[in-house]
Design an enzyme around this catalytic site. Sequence first.
Site, PDB file in Angstrom:
ATOM      1  N   SER A  62      50.543  54.080 -12.868  1.00  0.00           N
ATOM      2  CA  SER A  62      50.331  53.441 -11.561  1.00  0.00           C
ATOM      3  C   SER A  62      48.969  52.747 -11.551  1.00  0.00           C
ATOM      4  CB  SER A  62      50.416  54.475 -10.436  1.00  0.00           C
ATOM      5  OG  SER A  62      49.589  55.584 -10.730  1.00  0.00           O
ATOM      6  N   GLU A 108      60.652  62.393  -8.877  1.00  0.00           N
ATOM      7  CA  GLU A 108      60.162  61.343  -7.961  1.00  0.00           C
ATOM      8  C   GLU A 108      61.301  60.792  -7.103  1.00  0.00           C
ATOM      9  OE1 GLU A 108      57.597  58.373  -9.683  1.00  0.00           O
ATOM     10  OE2 GLU A 108      57.557  57.210  -7.825  1.00  0.00           O
TER      11      GLU A 108
END
Length: 278
Positions: A54, A192
Amino acid sequence: MSSPDSRPRGKNTVLTFREMKREGRPIVAMTAYDHLFARLLHESGVDLLLVGDSLGQVVLGLPSTLPVTLDQMIHHAAAVRRGAPDAFVVLDMPFLTYQVSPAEALRNAGRAMQETGVDAVKVEGGGARVVEAVGRIVDAGIPVMGHVGLTPQSVHALGGYKVQGRGPEAAERVLKEALALEAAGCFSVVLELLPASLSRTVTDALSIPTIGIGAGPDCDGQVLVAYDALGLNERFAPRFLKRFAQLAEEVRSGVSTYVAEVRSGAYPSAEHSFEDEA
Ligand code: KIV
């Protein structure tokens, strides 16, 4: 520094996380990309620092995680390690560094370990190729964290950043992938964007810990992107995210005061200036 349950804190290992699952103690994980945040997060009691890819969106301003390179991950993971020498640090293996062949996956994971001093690597997906790569990396003695559900490196194949595992077939696939990653030797698995009931099923089925993000309360731990959770990244506001601080407001307020004081001449004052002699 002691953890919230005030037990003395040594350095966490893969065994610590298994023990935490067995004892029902939630594992707290957060992303870190630089030495200062790494130090602050570790000092605040975070159990595991993830140098997530990320990094691409959060720090480098890229549109997705796909362009992130192993060199960039190594650069940032080394900084995180310097900031928190005693933390358990996981480096997220970027796109195409572990999917091409198990041998290449091992070479890249080994390079990540050798050049940064991190404790483990993370890979996305639970298909046959990734599971084979995990087995090869684990065989070489490198701890691997898996990641199923929404796997951002496959965002184009998944048709966007959407909740995964809805419906019996999709749920079965997620469970199978998580079980395959455990069988291949992963020490934990990130879940996730999954329905909370599916995360519960997966968590109950595995003996290794699950770390959830947007996956409900029944995972063995939780992970959040630090910049999102601390309110630095105000433009990202998914339903699962809670902001635990408002750092963007703090930054703007502090910087506006600095701007105003430089312009008015209030800063620097004599107090912040040097004279010829001490
Ligand atoms: O890259 C990342 O930050 C991650 C977490 C969201 C788990 O993979």
